[in-house]
Design a protein around this motif. Structure first.
Motif, mmCIF file in Angstrom:
data_model
loop_
_atom_site.group_PDB
_atom_site.id
_atom_site.type_symbol
_atom_site.label_atom_id
_atom_site.label_comp_id
_atom_site.label_asym_id
_atom_site.label_seq_id
_atom_site.Cartn_x
_atom_site.Cartn_y
_atom_site.Cartn_z
ATOM 1 N N SER A 125 0.836 -1.206 0.000
ATOM 2 C CA SER A 125 0.000 0.000 0.000
ATOM 3 C C SER A 125 0.868 1.252 0.000
ATOM 4 O O SER A 125 0.587 2.217 -0.722
ATOM 5 C CB SER A 125 -0.921 -0.006 1.220
ATOM 6 O OG SER A 125 -1.816 -1.089 1.167
ATOM 7 N N PHE A 126 1.929 1.230 0.800
ATOM 8 C CA PHE A 126 2.831 2.383 0.822
ATOM 9 C C PHE A 126 3.502 2.560 -0.532
ATOM 10 O O PHE A 126 3.641 3.685 -1.030
ATOM 11 C CB PHE A 126 3.889 2.208 1.912
ATOM 12 C CG PHE A 126 4.791 3.402 2.072
ATOM 13 C CD1 PHE A 126 4.378 4.521 2.785
ATOM 14 C CD2 PHE A 126 6.047 3.428 1.480
ATOM 15 C CE1 PHE A 126 5.199 5.635 2.922
ATOM 16 C CE2 PHE A 126 6.874 4.530 1.600
ATOM 17 C CZ PHE A 126 6.443 5.633 2.326
ATOM 18 N N ALA A 127 3.884 1.447 -1.162
ATOM 19 C CA ALA A 127 4.537 1.518 -2.474
ATOM 20 C C ALA A 127 3.595 2.075 -3.528
ATOM 21 O O ALA A 127 3.996 2.867 -4.388
ATOM 22 C CB ALA A 127 5.041 0.135 -2.881
ATOM 23 N N PHE A 128 2.306 1.676 -3.459
ATOM 24 C CA PHE A 128 1.350 2.147 -4.476
ATOM 25 C C PHE A 128 0.999 3.606 -4.265
ATOM 26 O O PHE A 128 1.169 4.438 -5.159
ATOM 27 C CB PHE A 128 0.081 1.293 -4.434
ATOM 28 C CG PHE A 128 -0.960 1.739 -5.429
ATOM 29 C CD1 PHE A 128 -0.839 1.414 -6.769
ATOM 30 C CD2 PHE A 128 -2.054 2.499 -5.033
ATOM 31 C CE1 PHE A 128 -1.790 1.843 -7.701
ATOM 32 C CE2 PHE A 128 -3.011 2.928 -5.945
ATOM 33 C CZ PHE A 128 -2.873 2.589 -7.283
ATOM 34 N N TRP A 129 0.473 3.931 -3.067
ATOM 35 C CA TRP A 129 0.000 5.288 -2.822
ATOM 36 C C TRP A 129 1.153 6.283 -2.706
ATOM 37 O O TRP A 129 0.966 7.481 -2.917
ATOM 38 C CB TRP A 129 -0.850 5.329 -1.562
ATOM 39 C CG TRP A 129 -2.068 4.467 -1.659
ATOM 40 C CD1 TRP A 129 -2.273 3.266 -1.035
ATOM 41 C CD2 TRP A 129 -3.244 4.702 -2.449
ATOM 42 N NE1 TRP A 129 -3.509 2.742 -1.380
ATOM 43 C CE2 TRP A 129 -4.122 3.610 -2.236
ATOM 44 C CE3 TRP A 129 -3.651 5.729 -3.300
ATOM 45 C CZ2 TRP A 129 -5.370 3.512 -2.844
ATOM 46 C CZ3 TRP A 129 -4.901 5.639 -3.906
ATOM 47 C CH2 TRP A 129 -5.741 4.549 -3.681
ATOM 48 N N GLY A 171 4.027 6.140 -4.585
ATOM 49 C CA GLY A 171 4.888 6.297 -5.749
ATOM 50 C C GLY A 171 4.347 5.691 -7.031
ATOM 51 O O GLY A 171 4.304 6.340 -8.073
ATOM 52 N N ALA A 172 3.933 4.420 -6.977
ATOM 53 C CA ALA A 172 3.494 3.741 -8.192
ATOM 54 C C ALA A 172 2.285 4.418 -8.828
ATOM 55 O O ALA A 172 2.154 4.465 -10.056
ATOM 56 C CB ALA A 172 3.173 2.280 -7.888
ATOM 57 N N LEU A 173 1.388 4.960 -7.989
ATOM 58 C CA LEU A 173 0.186 5.622 -8.494
ATOM 59 C C LEU A 173 0.515 6.798 -9.396
ATOM 60 O O LEU A 173 -0.161 7.039 -10.401
ATOM 61 C CB LEU A 173 -0.671 6.085 -7.315
ATOM 62 C CG LEU A 173 -1.865 6.987 -7.635
ATOM 63 C CD1 LEU A 173 -2.860 6.254 -8.517
ATOM 64 C CD2 LEU A 173 -2.539 7.460 -6.353
ATOM 65 N N SER A 174 1.555 7.565 -9.054
ATOM 66 C CA SER A 174 1.874 8.793 -9.790
ATOM 67 C C SER A 174 2.850 8.573 -10.933
ATOM 68 O O SER A 174 3.316 9.543 -11.528
ATOM 69 C CB SER A 174 2.466 9.833 -8.822
ATOM 70 O OG SER A 174 3.636 9.317 -8.198
ATOM 71 N N ASP A 175 3.129 7.317 -11.269
ATOM 72 C CA ASP A 175 4.090 7.016 -12.336
ATOM 73 C C ASP A 175 3.351 6.463 -13.547
ATOM 74 O O ASP A 175 3.126 5.249 -13.635
ATOM 75 C CB ASP A 175 5.114 6.005 -11.826
ATOM 76 C CG ASP A 175 6.184 5.681 -12.874
ATOM 77 O OD1 ASP A 175 6.183 6.350 -13.939
ATOM 78 O OD2 ASP A 175 6.988 4.770 -12.624
ATOM 79 N N PRO A 176 2.965 7.324 -14.511
ATOM 80 C CA PRO A 176 2.198 6.842 -15.661
ATOM 81 C C PRO A 176 3.001 5.935 -16.581
ATOM 82 O O PRO A 176 2.426 5.197 -17.377
ATOM 83 C CB PRO A 176 1.801 8.141 -16.384
ATOM 84 C CG PRO A 176 2.821 9.138 -15.978
ATOM 85 C CD PRO A 176 3.206 8.779 -14.571
#
Length: 426
Positions: free
Chosen positions: A224-228, A230-235
């Motif tokens: 969850s920490f990885a997604f919210w 960083g991964a979320l904002s990397d198109p």
């Protein structure tokens, strides 16, 4: 209404199998193995990561695809059952369930035509669901083993009025919230609720999505920490943003030479978002005021495709809702609506970006025509928006023109609600 007989149901099965035979054969028997059901591989790898304690957002699928998991952590948890069976079993099961979801979408979305044909309703639904497999958005859902059919069905059931009896105990907004927790683009429906001042449904959707996400965080804190974080904002995790498969307006700008992250891109894209977003939510609000839940779903679903920075064509699974929304409550009696509704269907049967890539690769002339074909689905989505606007305006005219007939029906004791009314509780 006459009930379907066993013969009608058997004929429906024959029609569906006949229409689905080629898309299924092409995508599940004839496709190269390294391109076979690639998204189910992504989901399955996420499920394996959960079971083995691997970093969910660092794992890639096998070469040559090398695709990362891009969905929120709750989706990784939901993918665990796929990791418990062999890949081929997961892929075929997913395909069968996805076909069932498409049949359910057709049953719900084509309600006006279905009521008109009476006992032939199963045959109609089978024909519709089978025919849409020939369109690029729905066909690519089968090709890649995508999740869009399930999200469209969930949201459609959430917006349907009157609500299905089996769902009356579930507050409206719950399914929208669940869909948003799994894939963020359904968040456009929350914006729609807020624009229409439907505070309860908006709050229900937000609370549902939040609770599901918090629950996933408690089970998978590092993911969850990885997604919210960083991964979320990397198109770029979604693939090459300037490739022809990305049919978002932002991708069109990238293909015109603007650089990702540049001020020029932002200045060109922001006005588009403001104008198109404003038009979409204004039209959706008009559809809501007309009492047309089907048109609401179609317009807001299209908005998710139009406003996203990355829009693969299978994200436009809403095509299965858009076409019957244009046909409207006439159920096919209005021939002008029928002709207009055929335009988006035909447009997305023709795989324009594919032909555009071939045109450019073979260096045919004129070169601009190849560029135009590559942007075919970008253009097509805007054409659909214009057609939906036309259908909503026609709905207003139909309501105004039918007022006398409605009064006469009322005097005769008819229980049919007037066109454009909202005879149900929101």
């Amino acid at each position: 209404m006459t009930r379907p007989t066993t013969t009608h149901w058997l004929l429906a099965a024959v029609v569906f199998v006949a229409l689905a035979a080629w898309p299924i054969t092409k995508f599940l028997f004839l496709f190269p193995q390294d391109q076979w059901q690639v998204d189910i591989q992504v989901y399955r790898e996420a499920g394996i990561s959960v079971l083995q304690g691997r970093p969910v957002y660092q794992q890639m699928t096998d070469p040559p695809q090398l695709l990362p998991f891009t969905y929120p952590p709750i989706a990784a948890l939901l993918a665990v059952p796929l990791a418990l069976v062999p890949f081929e079993v997961a892929a075929w099961t997913w395909t069968i369930v996805q076909l069932a979801a498409n049949l359910a979408i057709a049953w719900v979305a084509w309600i006006h035509v279905r009521r008109r044909v009476g006992a032939w309703a199963p045959v109609l639904v089978a024909a519709v669901a089978g025919a849409f497999l020939w369109t690029q958005p729905v066909g690519d859902g089968i090709r890649f083993a995508q999740v869009n059919a399930f999200l469209v069905l969930a949201i459609l059931l959430d917006l349907k009025r009157p609500r299905l009896p089996v769902l009356r105990s579930i507050p409206p907004g719950v399914f929208v919230g669940l869909a948003m927790a799994i894939k963020l683009t359904p968040g456009v429906f929350i914006i729609h609720y807020l624009v229409c001042k439907r505070w309860r449904e908006a709050a229900t959707a937000i609370v549902t999505a939040s609770l599901v996400s918090i629950g996933a965080w408690m089970v998978l804190p590092s993911a969850s920490f990885a997604f919210w974080g960083g991964a979320l904002s990397d198109p770029t995790r979604l693939g090459p943003n300037d490739g022809s498969a990305n049919q978002a307006f932002r991708a069109l700008l990238l293909r015109r030479g603007l650089e990702a992250g540049s001020t020029e891109l932002l200045l060109a894209w922001a006005p588009y978002l403001l104008v198109i977003g404003g038009v979409c939510f204004w039209l959706a609000r008009r559809a809501y005021r007309q009492g047309d839940w089907l048109m609401e779903a179609a317009v807001v679903g299209l908005a998710g495709f139009l406003l996203s920075p990355v829009s693969w064509v299978h994200h436009l699974h809403w095509l299965m809702v858009i076409v019957p929304a244009i046909i409207g409550a006439s159920g096919g009696r209005d021939r002008v609506r029928l002709a207009v509704a055929a335009i988006p269907f035909a447009w997305f049967v023709a795989t324009m970006p594919f032909w555009g890539v071939l045109w450019k690769r073979e260096q045919r002339e004129p070169a601009w025509f190849g560029d135009l074909l590559v942007e075919g689905n970008v253009i097509g989505s805007l054409v659909i928006l214009a057609l939906l606007a036309w259908a909503i305006s026609r709905g207003d005219r139909d309501a105004a023109g039918g007022s006398g007939a409605v009064a006469a029906q009322a005097e005769a004791g008819s229980q049919s609600p007037p066109v454009g009314s909202r005879p149900w509780s929101r």
